[in-house]
Design a protein around this motif. Structure first.
Motif, PDB file in Angstrom:
ATOM      1  N   ARG A   1       0.821  -1.216   0.000  1.00 32.97           N
ATOM      2  CA  ARG A   1       0.000   0.000   0.000  1.00 32.97           C
ATOM      3  C   ARG A   1       0.855   1.266   0.000  1.00 32.97           C
ATOM      4  N   THR A   2       1.978   1.181  -0.712  1.00 34.02           N
ATOM      5  CA  THR A   2       2.864   2.338  -0.843  1.00 34.02           C
ATOM      6  C   THR A   2       2.642   3.082  -2.161  1.00 34.02           C
ATOM      7  N   ALA A   3       1.789   2.540  -3.028  1.00 33.11           N
ATOM      8  CA  ALA A   3       1.539   3.164  -4.329  1.00 33.11           C
ATOM      9  C   ALA A   3       0.061   3.071  -4.679  1.00 33.11           C
ATOM     10  N   VAL A   4      -0.403   4.039  -5.454  1.00 27.28           N
ATOM     11  CA  VAL A   4      -1.773   3.979  -5.956  1.00 27.28           C
ATOM     12  C   VAL A   4      -1.825   3.359  -7.338  1.00 27.28           C
ATOM     13  N   THR A   5      -0.702   3.351  -8.019  1.00 27.48           N
ATOM     14  CA  THR A   5      -0.600   2.686  -9.310  1.00 27.48           C
ATOM     15  C   THR A   5       0.851   2.296  -9.540  1.00 27.48           C
ATOM     16  N   ALA A   6       1.057   1.199 -10.233  1.00 26.28           N
ATOM     17  CA  ALA A   6       2.407   0.741 -10.539  1.00 26.28           C
ATOM     18  C   ALA A   6       2.342  -0.168 -11.753  1.00 26.28           C
ATOM     19  N   GLY A   7       3.181   0.092 -12.737  1.00 23.91           N
ATOM     20  CA  GLY A   7       3.137  -0.750 -13.922  1.00 23.91           C
ATOM     21  C   GLY A   7       4.281  -0.490 -14.872  1.00 23.91           C
ATOM     22  N   PHE A   8       4.350  -1.321 -15.897  1.00 27.66           N
ATOM     23  CA  PHE A   8       5.355  -1.239 -16.939  1.00 27.66           C
ATOM     24  C   PHE A   8       4.680  -1.044 -18.291  1.00 27.66           C
ATOM     25  N   GLY A   9       5.323  -0.305 -19.159  1.00 32.07           N
ATOM     26  CA  GLY A   9       4.938  -0.213 -20.553  1.00 32.07           C
ATOM     27  C   GLY A   9       6.156  -0.520 -21.407  1.00 32.07           C
ATOM     28  N   LEU A  10       5.923  -0.786 -22.697  1.00 34.60           N
ATOM     29  CA  LEU A  10       7.015  -1.118 -23.607  1.00 34.60           C
ATOM     30  C   LEU A  10       6.925  -0.251 -24.854  1.00 34.60           C
ATOM     31  N   LEU A  11       8.005   0.438 -25.162  1.00 30.39           N
ATOM     32  CA  LEU A  11       8.141   1.148 -26.428  1.00 30.39           C
ATOM     33  C   LEU A  11       9.102   0.349 -27.290  1.00 30.39           C
ATOM     34  N   ARG A  12       8.556  -0.329 -28.291  1.00 31.32           N
ATOM     35  CA  ARG A  12       9.399  -1.120 -29.196  1.00 31.32           C
ATOM     36  C   ARG A  12      10.116  -0.205 -30.184  1.00 31.32           C
ATOM     37  N   LEU A  13      11.411  -0.368 -30.315  1.00 35.47           N
ATOM     38  CA  LEU A  13      12.212   0.386 -31.257  1.00 35.47           C
ATOM     39  C   LEU A  13      13.080  -0.587 -32.048  1.00 35.47           C
ATOM     40  N   SER A  14      13.193  -0.356 -33.341  1.00 36.48           N
ATOM     41  CA  SER A  14      13.991  -1.263 -34.175  1.00 36.48           C
ATOM     42  C   SER A  14      15.377  -0.719 -34.466  1.00 36.48           C
ATOM     43  N   GLY A  15      15.549   0.611 -34.407  1.00 39.19           N
ATOM     44  CA  GLY A  15      16.842   1.210 -34.715  1.00 39.19           C
ATOM     45  C   GLY A  15      17.633   1.611 -33.497  1.00 39.19           C
TER      46      GLY A  15
END
Length: 460
Positions: free
Chosen positions: A301-315
Protein backbone atom coordinates in the motif's frame (compact mmCIF):
# COMPACT_ATOMS: atom_id res chain seq x y z
CA UNK A 1 3.81 -3.34 -63.31
CA UNK A 2 7.06 -4.55 -61.79
CA UNK A 3 7.94 -7.07 -59.11
CA UNK A 4 4.46 -8.39 -58.32
CA UNK A 5 4.64 -11.23 -55.75
CA UNK A 6 1.53 -12.59 -54.02
CA UNK A 7 1.99 -14.54 -50.80
CA UNK A 8 -0.34 -17.36 -49.75
CA UNK A 9 1.34 -18.31 -46.48
CA UNK A 10 -0.90 -19.30 -43.57
CA UNK A 11 -2.75 -16.22 -42.39
CA UNK A 12 -3.70 -13.20 -44.47
CA UNK A 13 -3.16 -13.31 -48.23
CA UNK A 14 -0.63 -10.62 -49.07
CA UNK A 15 0.37 -9.27 -52.48
CA UNK A 16 3.54 -7.20 -52.87
CA UNK A 17 4.39 -4.89 -55.73
CA UNK A 18 7.06 -2.29 -56.46
CA UNK A 19 6.57 0.63 -58.84
CA UNK A 20 9.34 1.75 -61.15
CA UNK A 21 9.92 4.81 -58.93
CA UNK A 22 10.56 2.59 -55.90
CA UNK A 23 7.20 2.83 -54.09
CA UNK A 24 6.55 -0.47 -52.32
CA UNK A 25 2.91 -1.59 -52.35
CA UNK A 26 1.30 -4.21 -50.10
CA UNK A 27 -2.28 -5.38 -50.75
CA UNK A 28 -4.48 -7.70 -48.71
CA UNK A 29 -7.98 -8.56 -49.90
CA UNK A 30 -10.78 -9.02 -47.36
CA UNK A 31 -14.46 -8.86 -48.31
CA UNK A 32 -15.92 -9.35 -44.82
CA UNK A 33 -17.13 -5.74 -44.67
CA UNK A 34 -17.46 -3.12 -47.47
CA UNK A 35 -14.60 -0.94 -46.24
CA UNK A 36 -10.91 -0.60 -47.01
CA UNK A 37 -7.93 1.07 -45.38
CA UNK A 38 -5.21 3.01 -47.16
CA UNK A 39 -2.03 3.38 -45.10
CA UNK A 40 1.16 5.15 -46.17
CA UNK A 41 4.35 4.94 -44.09
CA UNK A 42 7.30 7.20 -44.83
CA UNK A 43 10.65 6.01 -43.52
CA UNK A 44 11.27 9.18 -41.52
CA UNK A 45 10.80 10.03 -37.86
CA UNK A 46 12.40 12.07 -35.14
CA UNK A 47 15.56 9.93 -35.31
CA UNK A 48 16.30 11.52 -38.71
CA UNK A 49 16.29 15.09 -37.35
CA UNK A 50 19.49 17.04 -36.80
CA UNK A 51 20.50 19.11 -33.79
CA UNK A 52 18.66 22.42 -33.69
CA UNK A 53 15.73 21.15 -35.75
CA UNK A 54 14.00 18.71 -33.42
CA UNK A 55 10.27 18.33 -33.99
CA UNK A 56 10.55 18.82 -37.75
CA UNK A 57 9.20 15.35 -38.63
CA UNK A 58 6.11 15.91 -36.50
CA UNK A 59 5.68 19.46 -37.78
CA UNK A 60 5.77 18.13 -41.31
CA UNK A 61 3.10 15.57 -40.50
CA UNK A 62 0.85 18.54 -39.76
CA UNK A 63 1.95 20.34 -42.92
CA UNK A 64 0.81 17.35 -44.99
CA UNK A 65 -2.76 18.28 -44.03
CA UNK A 66 -2.27 21.98 -44.81
CA UNK A 67 -3.08 21.68 -48.50
CA UNK A 68 -1.47 20.56 -51.77
CA UNK A 69 -1.57 21.79 -55.35
CA UNK A 70 -4.93 20.22 -56.19
CA UNK A 71 -6.45 20.10 -52.69
CA UNK A 72 -6.01 23.46 -50.94
CA UNK A 73 -6.58 24.26 -47.28
CA UNK A 74 -8.55 21.69 -45.31
CA UNK A 75 -9.66 19.89 -48.44
CA UNK A 76 -8.09 16.55 -47.57
CA UNK A 77 -10.22 16.25 -44.44
CA UNK A 78 -13.33 17.56 -46.19
CA UNK A 79 -13.12 15.13 -49.10
CA UNK A 80 -12.43 12.04 -46.97
CA UNK A 81 -15.04 12.82 -44.34
CA UNK A 82 -17.54 13.86 -47.00
CA UNK A 83 -17.12 10.44 -48.58
CA UNK A 84 -17.87 8.72 -45.27
CA UNK A 85 -14.27 8.00 -44.35
CA UNK A 86 -11.92 8.78 -41.46
CA UNK A 87 -8.28 9.79 -41.49
CA UNK A 88 -5.29 10.93 -39.47
CA UNK A 89 -1.52 10.81 -39.25
CA UNK A 90 1.07 10.14 -36.55
CA UNK A 91 4.80 10.59 -36.04
CA UNK A 92 7.15 8.38 -34.04
CA UNK A 93 10.89 8.03 -33.54
CA UNK A 94 11.12 5.78 -36.60
CA UNK A 95 8.37 6.65 -39.09
CA UNK A 96 5.57 8.99 -40.10
CA UNK A 97 2.28 7.46 -41.23
CA UNK A 98 -0.91 8.67 -42.88
CA UNK A 99 -4.10 6.65 -43.15
CA UNK A 100 -7.68 6.67 -44.36
CA UNK A 101 -10.46 4.15 -43.76
CA UNK A 102 -12.98 4.44 -46.56
CA UNK A 103 -16.15 2.86 -47.91
CA UNK A 104 -14.87 0.34 -50.45
CA UNK A 105 -16.11 2.33 -53.45
CA UNK A 106 -14.11 5.39 -52.31
CA UNK A 107 -10.64 3.81 -52.21
CA UNK A 108 -9.64 5.53 -55.43
CA UNK A 109 -10.28 8.91 -53.80
CA UNK A 110 -7.96 8.13 -50.89
CA UNK A 111 -5.22 6.95 -53.24
CA UNK A 112 -5.50 10.08 -55.36
CA UNK A 113 -5.34 12.31 -52.28
CA UNK A 114 -2.21 10.59 -50.93
CA UNK A 115 -0.53 10.71 -54.33
CA UNK A 116 -1.44 14.36 -54.81
CA UNK A 117 0.25 15.49 -51.62
CA UNK A 118 3.25 13.21 -52.15
CA UNK A 119 3.73 14.67 -55.61
CA UNK A 120 2.64 18.27 -55.25
CA UNK A 121 2.67 19.43 -51.63
CA UNK A 122 5.97 21.24 -52.11
CA UNK A 123 4.45 23.62 -54.68
CA UNK A 124 1.74 24.62 -52.17
CA UNK A 125 3.98 24.93 -49.12
CA UNK A 126 4.44 28.53 -48.01
CA UNK A 127 5.44 30.47 -44.91
CA UNK A 128 1.82 31.18 -43.94
CA UNK A 129 1.05 27.45 -43.78
CA UNK A 130 4.29 26.74 -41.93
CA UNK A 131 3.58 29.40 -39.30
CA UNK A 132 0.01 28.16 -38.90
CA UNK A 133 1.02 24.57 -38.21
CA UNK A 134 4.03 25.64 -36.12
CA UNK A 135 1.56 27.35 -33.78
CA UNK A 136 -0.64 24.22 -33.71
CA UNK A 137 2.28 21.97 -32.79
CA UNK A 138 3.53 24.37 -30.11
CA UNK A 139 0.06 24.41 -28.60
CA UNK A 140 0.01 20.61 -28.71
CA UNK A 141 3.27 20.59 -26.78
CA UNK A 142 1.81 22.92 -24.14
CA UNK A 143 -1.36 20.85 -23.77
CA UNK A 144 0.20 17.38 -23.71
CA UNK A 145 3.65 17.96 -22.22
CA UNK A 146 4.42 21.27 -20.57
CA UNK A 147 1.16 22.05 -18.76
CA UNK A 148 0.13 18.67 -17.34
CA UNK A 149 1.50 16.86 -14.27
CA UNK A 150 4.43 14.55 -15.15
CA UNK A 151 3.98 15.69 -18.78
CA UNK A 152 7.69 15.90 -19.61
CA UNK A 153 8.64 12.71 -17.77
CA UNK A 154 9.03 10.50 -20.83
CA UNK A 155 10.93 13.22 -22.68
CA UNK A 156 13.35 13.56 -19.77
CA UNK A 157 13.85 9.82 -19.43
CA UNK A 158 14.53 9.41 -23.14
CA UNK A 159 17.07 12.21 -22.93
CA UNK A 160 18.89 10.39 -20.12
CA UNK A 161 18.59 6.88 -21.58
CA UNK A 162 19.99 7.97 -24.95
CA UNK A 163 22.95 10.35 -24.58
CA UNK A 164 23.33 13.71 -26.27
CA UNK A 165 24.09 13.22 -29.97
CA UNK A 166 22.26 9.89 -30.16
CA UNK A 167 19.51 9.95 -32.85
CA UNK A 168 16.90 8.90 -30.27
CA UNK A 169 17.98 11.46 -27.65
CA UNK A 170 14.90 13.63 -28.25
CA UNK A 171 11.22 12.77 -28.62
CA UNK A 172 9.11 13.52 -31.72
CA UNK A 173 7.37 16.58 -30.22
CA UNK A 174 10.61 18.60 -30.38
CA UNK A 175 11.56 21.69 -28.38
CA UNK A 176 9.88 25.09 -28.50
CA UNK A 177 13.14 26.74 -29.53
CA UNK A 178 13.70 24.33 -32.43
CA UNK A 179 10.11 24.67 -33.61
CA UNK A 180 10.57 28.45 -33.64
CA UNK A 181 13.84 28.09 -35.54
CA UNK A 182 12.44 25.93 -38.37
CA UNK A 183 12.43 27.84 -41.66
CA UNK A 184 10.50 27.34 -44.87
CA UNK A 185 13.75 26.16 -46.49
CA UNK A 186 14.15 23.56 -43.73
CA UNK A 187 10.66 22.24 -44.44
CA UNK A 188 11.21 22.19 -48.20
CA UNK A 189 14.52 20.34 -47.86
CA UNK A 190 12.94 17.86 -45.46
CA UNK A 191 10.17 17.10 -47.95
CA UNK A 192 12.58 16.67 -50.86
CA UNK A 193 14.74 14.27 -48.84
CA UNK A 194 12.15 12.02 -47.22
CA UNK A 195 8.76 12.41 -48.92
CA UNK A 196 9.57 10.40 -52.01
CA UNK A 197 8.03 7.17 -53.33
CA UNK A 198 11.25 5.23 -52.87
CA UNK A 199 11.18 6.09 -49.15
CA UNK A 200 7.62 4.90 -48.54
CA UNK A 201 5.38 1.85 -48.27
CA UNK A 202 1.72 1.96 -49.27
CA UNK A 203 -0.69 -0.71 -48.02
CA UNK A 204 -4.33 -1.17 -48.96
CA UNK A 205 -6.39 -3.69 -47.01
CA UNK A 206 -10.05 -4.64 -47.20
CA UNK A 207 -12.84 -4.98 -49.75
CA UNK A 208 -10.72 -4.33 -52.83
CA UNK A 209 -10.03 -5.72 -56.27
CA UNK A 210 -6.23 -6.06 -56.19
CA UNK A 211 -5.74 -5.62 -59.93
CA UNK A 212 -7.91 -2.51 -60.06
CA UNK A 213 -6.23 -1.12 -56.95
CA UNK A 214 -2.79 -1.63 -58.49
CA UNK A 215 -3.96 0.10 -61.64
CA UNK A 216 -5.06 3.14 -59.61
CA UNK A 217 -1.77 3.17 -57.72
CA UNK A 218 0.19 3.07 -60.97
CA UNK A 219 -2.00 5.84 -62.38
CA UNK A 220 -1.66 8.23 -59.46
CA UNK A 221 1.75 7.42 -57.93
CA UNK A 222 3.67 6.12 -60.94
CA UNK A 223 4.67 9.51 -62.35
CA UNK A 224 6.07 10.86 -59.05
CA UNK A 225 9.87 10.91 -59.36
CA UNK A 226 12.09 9.03 -56.96
CA UNK A 227 14.54 10.84 -54.71
CA UNK A 228 17.96 10.29 -56.27
CA UNK A 229 20.08 11.49 -53.35
CA UNK A 230 21.36 9.76 -50.24
CA UNK A 231 19.59 9.98 -46.91
CA UNK A 232 21.75 10.28 -43.79
CA UNK A 233 21.90 7.01 -41.82
CA UNK A 234 20.42 7.30 -38.35
CA UNK A 235 21.30 4.02 -36.66
CA UNK A 236 21.11 4.22 -32.89
CA UNK A 237 21.58 0.59 -31.93
CA UNK A 238 24.77 1.41 -30.01
CA UNK A 239 24.38 3.43 -26.82
CA UNK A 240 27.66 4.76 -25.39
CA UNK A 241 27.53 7.06 -22.40
CA UNK A 242 30.26 9.37 -21.25
CA UNK A 243 31.70 8.78 -17.75
CA UNK A 244 29.59 10.57 -15.19
CA UNK A 245 26.49 10.69 -17.40
CA UNK A 246 23.38 11.82 -15.55
CA UNK A 247 21.06 8.84 -15.17
CA UNK A 248 18.93 10.14 -12.32
CA UNK A 249 16.94 13.33 -11.87
CA UNK A 250 14.74 14.54 -9.01
CA UNK A 251 12.08 17.15 -9.73
CA UNK A 252 10.00 19.27 -7.38
CA UNK A 253 6.91 20.33 -9.32
CA UNK A 254 3.18 20.89 -9.01
CA UNK A 255 2.20 17.22 -9.19
CA UNK A 256 -0.45 15.31 -7.23
CA UNK A 257 1.93 12.87 -5.56
CA UNK A 258 5.45 11.57 -5.40
CA UNK A 259 6.39 9.35 -8.32
CA UNK A 260 9.08 6.93 -9.38
CA UNK A 261 9.66 6.51 -13.12
CA UNK A 262 12.38 4.69 -14.97
CA UNK A 263 13.41 3.71 -18.50
CA UNK A 264 15.21 0.40 -19.02
CA UNK A 265 17.14 -0.28 -22.25
CA UNK A 266 15.74 -3.47 -23.79
CA UNK A 267 16.40 -5.59 -26.92
CA UNK A 268 15.76 -4.31 -30.44
CA UNK A 269 12.28 -4.81 -31.82
CA UNK A 270 12.03 -7.69 -34.28
CA UNK A 271 14.16 -10.02 -32.18
CA UNK A 272 13.14 -13.02 -30.11
CA UNK A 273 14.58 -11.27 -27.05
CA UNK A 274 12.23 -8.33 -27.60
CA UNK A 275 9.24 -10.69 -27.53
CA UNK A 276 10.58 -12.25 -24.32
CA UNK A 277 10.98 -8.78 -22.81
CA UNK A 278 7.38 -7.97 -23.75
CA UNK A 279 6.21 -11.03 -21.83
CA UNK A 280 8.42 -10.16 -18.85
CA UNK A 281 6.97 -6.65 -18.61
CA UNK A 282 3.45 -8.05 -18.98
CA UNK A 283 3.93 -10.37 -16.01
CA UNK A 284 5.67 -7.70 -13.95
CA UNK A 285 3.64 -4.63 -14.70
CA UNK A 286 0.61 -4.97 -16.95
CA UNK A 287 -2.69 -4.59 -15.15
CA UNK A 288 -3.95 -5.24 -11.65
CA UNK A 289 -2.86 -8.89 -11.67
CA UNK A 290 0.80 -8.00 -12.26
CA UNK A 291 3.53 -8.56 -9.72
CA UNK A 292 4.33 -4.90 -9.16
CA UNK A 293 0.69 -3.93 -8.70
CA UNK A 294 0.14 -6.77 -6.24
CA UNK A 295 3.28 -5.87 -4.29
CA UNK A 296 3.10 -2.07 -4.20
CA UNK A 297 -0.61 -1.32 -4.37
CA UNK A 298 -2.28 -4.32 -2.74
CA UNK A 299 0.29 -5.62 -0.25
CA UNK A 300 2.55 -2.73 0.76
CA UNK A 301 0.00 0.00 0.00
CA UNK A 302 2.86 2.34 -0.84
CA UNK A 303 1.54 3.16 -4.33
CA UNK A 304 -1.77 3.98 -5.96
CA UNK A 305 -0.60 2.69 -9.31
CA UNK A 306 2.41 0.74 -10.54
CA UNK A 307 3.14 -0.75 -13.92
CA UNK A 308 5.36 -1.24 -16.94
CA UNK A 309 4.94 -0.21 -20.55
CA UNK A 310 7.02 -1.12 -23.61
CA UNK A 311 8.14 1.15 -26.43
CA UNK A 312 9.40 -1.12 -29.20
CA UNK A 313 12.21 0.39 -31.26
CA UNK A 314 13.99 -1.26 -34.17
CA UNK A 315 16.84 1.21 -34.71
CA UNK A 316 17.77 1.58 -31.04
CA UNK A 317 17.24 -0.38 -27.82
CA UNK A 318 13.56 -0.60 -26.95
CA UNK A 319 12.47 1.08 -23.72
CA UNK A 320 10.74 -0.49 -20.75
CA UNK A 321 8.84 2.31 -19.02
CA UNK A 322 8.23 1.97 -15.26
CA UNK A 323 5.64 4.24 -13.64
CA UNK A 324 4.71 4.18 -9.94
CA UNK A 325 2.77 6.90 -8.10
CA UNK A 326 3.13 6.83 -4.32
CA UNK A 327 0.31 6.57 -1.81
CA UNK A 328 -0.09 8.96 1.11
CA UNK A 329 3.15 9.54 2.97
CA UNK A 330 4.98 6.62 1.36
CA UNK A 331 8.65 7.17 0.66
CA UNK A 332 10.04 6.96 -2.89
CA UNK A 333 13.07 5.09 -1.59
CA UNK A 334 10.84 2.35 -0.17
CA UNK A 335 8.95 2.04 -3.46
CA UNK A 336 12.19 1.82 -5.42
CA UNK A 337 13.60 -0.80 -3.06
CA UNK A 338 10.44 -2.90 -3.47
CA UNK A 339 10.61 -2.59 -7.26
CA UNK A 340 14.25 -3.71 -7.29
CA UNK A 341 13.42 -6.61 -5.00
CA UNK A 342 10.60 -7.80 -7.26
CA UNK A 343 12.74 -7.50 -10.39
CA UNK A 344 15.61 -9.40 -8.75
CA UNK A 345 13.25 -12.16 -7.64
CA UNK A 346 11.80 -12.42 -11.13
CA UNK A 347 15.30 -12.53 -12.65
CA UNK A 348 16.16 -15.42 -10.36
CA UNK A 349 12.93 -17.43 -10.62
CA UNK A 350 11.26 -16.35 -13.85
CA UNK A 351 7.50 -16.49 -14.41
CA UNK A 352 5.35 -19.31 -13.12
CA UNK A 353 3.64 -21.46 -15.77
CA UNK A 354 0.37 -19.71 -14.96
CA UNK A 355 1.93 -16.25 -15.29
CA UNK A 356 3.51 -17.08 -18.65
CA UNK A 357 0.26 -18.54 -19.98
CA UNK A 358 -1.67 -15.47 -18.85
CA UNK A 359 0.89 -13.08 -20.33
CA UNK A 360 0.93 -14.88 -23.68
CA UNK A 361 -2.88 -14.87 -23.73
CA UNK A 362 -2.89 -11.13 -23.05
CA UNK A 363 -0.38 -10.40 -25.82
CA UNK A 364 -2.35 -12.67 -28.16
CA UNK A 365 -5.59 -10.85 -27.40
CA UNK A 366 -4.00 -7.43 -27.98
CA UNK A 367 -2.44 -8.63 -31.24
CA UNK A 368 -5.70 -10.07 -32.56
CA UNK A 369 -7.54 -6.90 -31.56
CA UNK A 370 -5.06 -4.84 -33.58
CA UNK A 371 -5.63 -7.03 -36.64
CA UNK A 372 -9.41 -7.06 -36.26
CA UNK A 373 -9.81 -3.87 -38.31
CA UNK A 374 -8.62 -3.23 -41.85
CA UNK A 375 -6.79 -0.14 -40.57
CA UNK A 376 -4.92 -2.16 -37.94
CA UNK A 377 -3.87 -4.73 -40.52
CA UNK A 378 -2.78 -2.09 -43.03
CA UNK A 379 -0.70 -0.35 -40.39
CA UNK A 380 1.03 -3.56 -39.30
CA UNK A 381 1.81 -4.51 -42.91
CA UNK A 382 3.50 -1.13 -43.38
CA UNK A 383 5.35 -1.56 -40.10
CA UNK A 384 6.85 -4.89 -41.06
CA UNK A 385 7.70 -3.66 -44.54
CA UNK A 386 9.37 -0.39 -43.45
CA UNK A 387 11.15 -1.53 -40.29
CA UNK A 388 11.96 -5.15 -41.15
CA UNK A 389 11.73 -5.34 -44.93
CA UNK A 390 9.05 -8.04 -45.14
CA UNK A 391 5.30 -7.48 -44.64
CA UNK A 392 4.69 -11.24 -44.57
CA UNK A 393 6.24 -11.32 -41.08
CA UNK A 394 2.79 -10.26 -39.90
CA UNK A 395 1.59 -13.82 -40.45
CA UNK A 396 4.22 -15.40 -38.17
CA UNK A 397 4.60 -12.76 -35.47
CA UNK A 398 2.10 -14.20 -32.98
CA UNK A 399 3.39 -17.76 -33.25
CA UNK A 400 6.86 -16.51 -32.31
CA UNK A 401 5.55 -14.89 -29.13
CA UNK A 402 3.62 -18.00 -28.13
CA UNK A 403 6.79 -20.06 -28.63
CA UNK A 404 8.80 -18.10 -26.01
CA UNK A 405 9.77 -20.18 -22.97
CA UNK A 406 9.77 -19.25 -19.30
CA UNK A 407 13.55 -19.52 -19.25
CA UNK A 408 13.87 -17.00 -22.08
CA UNK A 409 11.65 -14.59 -20.18
CA UNK A 410 13.68 -15.03 -17.01
CA UNK A 411 16.98 -14.60 -18.86
CA UNK A 412 15.96 -11.37 -20.57
CA UNK A 413 14.81 -9.94 -17.23
CA UNK A 414 18.08 -10.92 -15.57
CA UNK A 415 20.08 -9.27 -18.32
CA UNK A 416 18.15 -6.03 -18.83
CA UNK A 417 15.95 -5.22 -15.82
CA UNK A 418 18.78 -4.16 -13.54
CA UNK A 419 19.55 -0.91 -11.69
CA UNK A 420 22.64 -0.45 -13.86
CA UNK A 421 20.60 -0.46 -17.08
CA UNK A 422 18.11 2.31 -16.46
CA UNK A 423 17.52 6.03 -16.18
CA UNK A 424 15.47 7.16 -13.16
CA UNK A 425 13.21 10.15 -12.66
CA UNK A 426 11.54 10.98 -9.34
CA UNK A 427 8.96 13.62 -8.49
CA UNK A 428 7.82 15.24 -5.30
CA UNK A 429 5.01 17.81 -5.01
CA UNK A 430 5.98 21.45 -4.61
CA UNK A 431 4.88 23.16 -1.43
CA UNK A 432 1.53 24.75 -2.09
CA UNK A 433 1.26 26.88 1.06
CA UNK A 434 1.76 30.57 0.09
CA UNK A 435 4.07 32.83 2.05
CA UNK A 436 2.50 35.64 4.11
CA UNK A 437 3.49 38.35 1.64
CA UNK A 438 1.91 36.37 -1.24
CA UNK A 439 -1.59 36.13 0.22
CA UNK A 440 -2.69 39.30 -1.53
CA UNK A 441 -1.95 37.91 -4.99
CA UNK A 442 -4.79 37.51 -7.43
CA UNK A 443 -6.88 34.51 -6.33
CA UNK A 444 -7.14 33.43 -9.94
CA UNK A 445 -3.48 32.49 -9.91
CA UNK A 446 -4.17 29.56 -7.59
CA UNK A 447 -6.99 28.37 -9.82
CA UNK A 448 -4.77 28.51 -12.90
CA UNK A 449 -2.01 26.55 -11.21
CA UNK A 450 -4.27 23.64 -10.37
CA UNK A 451 -6.03 23.23 -13.70
CA UNK A 452 -4.63 19.97 -15.06
CA UNK A 453 -7.26 18.91 -17.57
CA UNK A 454 -5.86 16.22 -19.84
CA UNK A 455 -5.56 17.43 -23.43
CA UNK A 456 -7.15 15.50 -26.25
CA UNK A 457 -4.98 14.14 -29.01
CA UNK A 458 -4.70 16.86 -31.61
CA UNK A 459 -5.82 15.75 -35.04
CA UNK A 460 -3.38 16.83 -37.71
Amino acid sequence: MANTAPSTTDGFVIMEHTLANGLRVVLSEDHLTPVAAVCLWYDVGSRHEVAGRTGLAHLFEHLMFQGSASVPGNGHFELVQGAGGSLNGTTSFERTNYFETMPAHQVELALWLEADRMGSLLSALDLTGLDNQRAVVKNERRQRYDNVPYGTAFERLVGMAFPDGHPYHHTPIGSMADLDAATLTDAQDFFRTYYAPNNAVLSVVGDIDPEQTLAWIEKYFGSIPAHDGKRPPRDGRTVSREPGAVLRQHLVEEVPSQALMAAYLLPLDGTREADAADLALTVLGSGESSRLYNRLVRRDRTAVTAGFGLLRLSGAPSLGWLDAKTSGEACIADVEAAVDEELARFAAEGPTPQELERAQAQVEREWLDSLDTVHGRADELCRYAVLFGDPKLLNTALAKVLDITAEEVRAVAARYLTPENRAVLTYEPAEDEPAEDELADDAAADNDSTENDAAEDVTA
